[in-house]
Design a protein around this motif. Structure first.
Motif, mmCIF file in Angstrom:
data_model
loop_
_atom_site.group_PDB
_atom_site.id
_atom_site.type_symbol
_atom_site.label_atom_id
_atom_site.label_comp_id
_atom_site.label_asym_id
_atom_site.label_seq_id
_atom_site.Cartn_x
_atom_site.Cartn_y
_atom_site.Cartn_z
ATOM 1 N N ILE A 102 -20.361 23.368 -5.651
ATOM 2 C CA ILE A 102 -20.080 22.624 -4.426
ATOM 3 C C ILE A 102 -18.927 21.641 -4.654
ATOM 4 N N TYR A 160 -35.519 13.909 0.621
ATOM 5 C CA TYR A 160 -35.775 12.958 1.703
ATOM 6 C C TYR A 160 -35.471 13.570 3.070
ATOM 7 N N VAL A 161 -34.306 14.248 3.179
ATOM 8 C CA VAL A 161 -33.934 14.793 4.492
ATOM 9 C C VAL A 161 -34.781 16.009 4.880
ATOM 10 N N ILE A 189 -38.280 22.440 16.616
ATOM 11 C CA ILE A 189 -36.983 22.228 17.269
ATOM 12 C C ILE A 189 -36.434 23.486 17.933
ATOM 13 N N ALA A 247 -32.800 10.453 8.007
ATOM 14 C CA ALA A 247 -32.617 11.803 7.468
ATOM 15 C C ALA A 247 -31.562 12.556 8.279
ATOM 16 N N THR A 248 -31.615 12.396 9.597
ATOM 17 C CA THR A 248 -30.624 13.040 10.461
ATOM 18 C C THR A 248 -29.224 12.524 10.148
ATOM 19 N N ILE A 254 -27.557 13.691 6.981
ATOM 20 C CA ILE A 254 -27.007 15.048 6.998
ATOM 21 C C ILE A 254 -25.691 15.043 7.781
ATOM 22 N N ILE A 299 -19.247 13.334 -0.167
ATOM 23 C CA ILE A 299 -18.428 14.539 0.037
ATOM 24 C C ILE A 299 -19.175 15.766 -0.492
ATOM 25 N N VAL A 300 -19.785 15.629 -1.667
ATOM 26 C CA VAL A 300 -20.510 16.765 -2.240
ATOM 27 C C VAL A 300 -21.728 17.098 -1.362
ATOM 28 N N LEU A 301 -22.457 16.068 -0.927
ATOM 29 C CA LEU A 301 -23.622 16.292 -0.073
ATOM 30 C C LEU A 301 -23.219 16.987 1.226
ATOM 31 N N THR A 303 -20.509 18.745 1.834
ATOM 32 C CA THR A 303 -20.021 20.102 1.570
ATOM 33 C C THR A 303 -21.196 21.049 1.361
ATOM 34 N N TYR A 304 -22.234 20.541 0.694
ATOM 35 C CA TYR A 304 -23.432 21.347 0.455
ATOM 36 C C TYR A 304 -24.109 21.739 1.766
ATOM 37 N N THR A 305 -24.354 20.737 2.632
ATOM 38 C CA THR A 305 -25.113 21.041 3.860
ATOM 39 C C THR A 305 -24.296 21.869 4.845
ATOM 40 N N SER A 341 -22.249 24.271 3.715
ATOM 41 C CA SER A 341 -21.821 25.510 3.060
ATOM 42 C C SER A 341 -22.638 26.700 3.548
ATOM 43 N N TYR A 395 -26.593 27.346 4.231
ATOM 44 C CA TYR A 395 -27.376 26.117 4.400
ATOM 45 C C TYR A 395 -27.165 25.465 5.758
ATOM 46 N N TYR A 454 -29.747 22.673 7.541
ATOM 47 C CA TYR A 454 -29.447 21.241 7.500
ATOM 48 C C TYR A 454 -28.682 20.771 8.729
ATOM 49 N N ARG A 473 -30.016 21.834 12.272
ATOM 50 C CA ARG A 473 -31.308 21.186 12.485
ATOM 51 C C ARG A 473 -31.119 19.698 12.798
ATOM 52 N N GLN A 498 -28.514 18.247 14.067
ATOM 53 C CA GLN A 498 -27.931 18.090 15.408
ATOM 54 C C GLN A 498 -29.002 18.181 16.490
#
Lengths: 99, 462
Positions: A10, A36-37, A45, B296-297, B300, B347-349, B351-353, B355, B358, B362, B365, B367
């Motif tokens: 990543i 956590y998320v 949903i 949490a929202t 993301i 940035i890494v987080l 990019t992960y969600t 990618s 996913y 993430y 969901r 949104q």
């Protein structure tokens, strides 16, 4: 838990280079945040529509004309910010290699 | 002249009556900052070209203001508190800056922030932490911590901040000043260095409600340079401030008074709310059932948008440049050296969600949950005029106290939902616990900043 290899993959996608220590640290921290998320999975949903923008998504058009702001003075000032330029263009390393 | 207690109103009166000149005032502020900001570190750079004018015209004629250093001021170094922009000189004015200048304001300098506005304490600044003026061992909050500290310490009459998940309101609460995040779309973001484009807003940070309303008159409105700035008429936000709030319906969400809220902060906030009742407002408890999913929202959506926005920092056009072996290596070196820890983490987080594989789990969901959170507010606003509660669960925490990212994120639990729903909200001082300020948050309906300012003004002048 997210694997160290995945963190590396990543990071590469995001054009970031991490050293070993950083990879381990990010692996731990990102796993905590992703755990956590994951609580969002509790919510039903299926029938909810997503919010895709901060304001109702609408196209705002403007005439396709040169704007006052786009003057050569400003372009020059912007180019001055670039580390390498040639003949009024940005200069980058070659991306194609010679065989 | 008591420099530290000047407000926009008192500066204008002083200049108009000839008690002092704009030139004199600018000089005095620069001297004050030189003396007092060494220990506070609220400013990153100063505008030392002293205005030559004595009695400038305009609503803000001669009023010394500070700008968060993620807003472009033509000719000034604009860093976003990041090494990657350490020497970046802005080539144009942000729309808000242009508007302040047109109203006659004097820009004193650029204030410290968490790098690219990512943080809640200014500890993520690449150029050192800002101290809380009430206790130098504590953070001023963030990310607009420099602006909040400068205004609270009297080193600027007022300042601008930006708020993506609480970055105006949380530092305003920690430093004991007024901070207003306008409705999403009320103020143009042209020239604001983008963090998360569906959430970012610019707003005023001031010593009182009147000044915040006055600045809103200047900052608000449509802008051809920002298609998200709403094409709506801008009211005079000062017009109805003193209108009584008798009969107004005020909601208290029970989720904002539950677990995690400091008991003493709770008491101070409840006392403030009972004053609103004394003024004749009806206060009722309500529920915003999806509140607990807000963070949490947010964690993301915000990093996803940030990872996309920050892709532009590649070293090629501006900012830090490391000449690599080839193009890719240059990107890797410039970005890895230029960005700090929290920025790289997000940035890494993000990019992960975003990618492949996913995205649905993430981003999509989140949104959808964002819609549920927005619906919660809309339901309450069918019956109520404003929503009130604490701005933050605690008072300002110690520098270095929150080591893991998650515990830092939790300090934004009451502010984040407001950004997700695109609503206007302000934080105002409503008391103190052990000498540290407590903020009351007042949340309004979309584009109804007038109402939250009116409630704030009534409470301030009780």
């Amino acid at each position: 838990m997210i694997s160290e290899n995945e963190v590396e993959r990543i990071a590469a996608l995001a054009r970031l280079k991490l050293n070993e220590k950083e990879k381990q640290k990010f692996q731990k921290e990102l796993s905590l945040i992703l755990d956590y998320v994951a609580q969002l999975n509790e919510l039903p949903i299926e029938n909810v529509s997503p919010t895709t923008s901060g304001i109702g998504a609408i196209n705002i058009m403007r005439p396709d004309k040169k704007r006052e702001e786009d003057n050569t003075e400003q372009v020059r000032a912007m180019l001055e910010q670039a580390p390498e330029t040639k003949d009024g263009f940005l200069k980058v390393k070659a991306i194609l290699k010679q065989e | 002249m008591d420099l530290k207690n000047l407000t926009i109103k008192s500066v204008r009166e002083g200049i108009e009556k000839g008690e002092f000149s704009a030139h004199e005032l600018h000089k005095k502020f620069l001297k004050l900052i030189e003396e007092e900001d060494k220990s506070l570190h609220s400013y990153l750079s100063l505008n030392e070209t002293v205005t030559k004018e004595d009695r400038p015209e305009g609503i803000l004629g001669g009023v010394p203001l500070a700008l968060k250093d993620n807003m472009s001021l033509q000719g000034s170094v604009t860093t976003a508190a990041s090494k990657i922009l350490k020497n970046h000189v802005a080539v144009y004015d942000a729309t808000v800056v242009r508007k302040l200048k047109e109203a006659g304001a004097v820009i004193l300098g650029k204030t410290n922030l968490d790098e690219f506005a990512m943080g809640s304490s200014t500890e993520n600044s690449a150029f050192g932490v800002t101290k809380n003026p009430h206790d130098h061992s504590r953070v001023p909050g963030g990310s607009s911590g420099g602006s909040a500290a400068a205004v609270a310490a009297g080193l600027a009459v007022a300042a601008l901040g930006s708020d993506t998940g609480g970055s105006i309101r949380q530092p305003a609460a920690f430093c004991g000043i007024v901070g207003l995040k306008p409705t999403y779309g009320r103020v143009s973001r042209y020239g604001l260095l983008a963090l998360a484009s569906s959430l970012d807003q610019i707003g005023p940070m001031t010593k009182n409600i009147y000044d915040a309303a006055l600045l809103m008159n200047i900052l608000s409105g449509a802008d051809p340079m920002d298609s998200t700035a709403a094409q709506l008429p801008v009211p005079d936000f000062t017009a109805n401030l003193s209108k009584p709030i008798k009969g107004l319906k005020i909601a208290m969400p029970k989720e904002y008074f539950g677990e995690g809220l400091d008991g003493e902060v709770n008491k101070v906030v409840e006392q403030a709310i009972s004053k609103l009742e004394q003024l004749g407002a009806h206060v009722d408890q309500v529920s915003l059932p999806h509140t607990k999913y807000s963070l949490a929202t947010y964690y993301i959506l915000m990093p996803a948008e940030a990872s996309s926005n920050l892709a532009r920092y590649d070293g090629i056009r501006y900012g830090l440049y490391k000449k690599g072996e080839d193009l890719l290596d240059g990107y890797l070196q410039s970005r890895s050296e230029g960005f700090g820890d929290e920025v790289r983490r997000r940035i890494v987080l993000g990019t992960y969600t975003l990618s492949s594989g996913y995205y649905d789990a993430y981003y999509l969901r989140a949104q959808k949950v964002r819609t549920l959170i927005t619906n919660d507010f809309e339901k309450v606003f069918e019956k109520f005029d404003v929503i009130v509660g604490p701005t933050t669960p605690t008072t300002a925490f110690k520098i270095g106290e929150k080591e893991d990212p998650l515990s830092m994120y939790l300090s934004d639990i009451y502010t984040v939902p407001v950004n997700l729903a695109g609503l206007p909200a302000l934080s105002m001082p409503c008391g103190a616990v052990n000498g540290l300020p407590v903020g009351l948050q007042i949340i309004g309906k979309k584009f109804d900043e007038e109402k939250i300012l009116q409630v704030g003004y009534n409470l301030e002048n009780i």
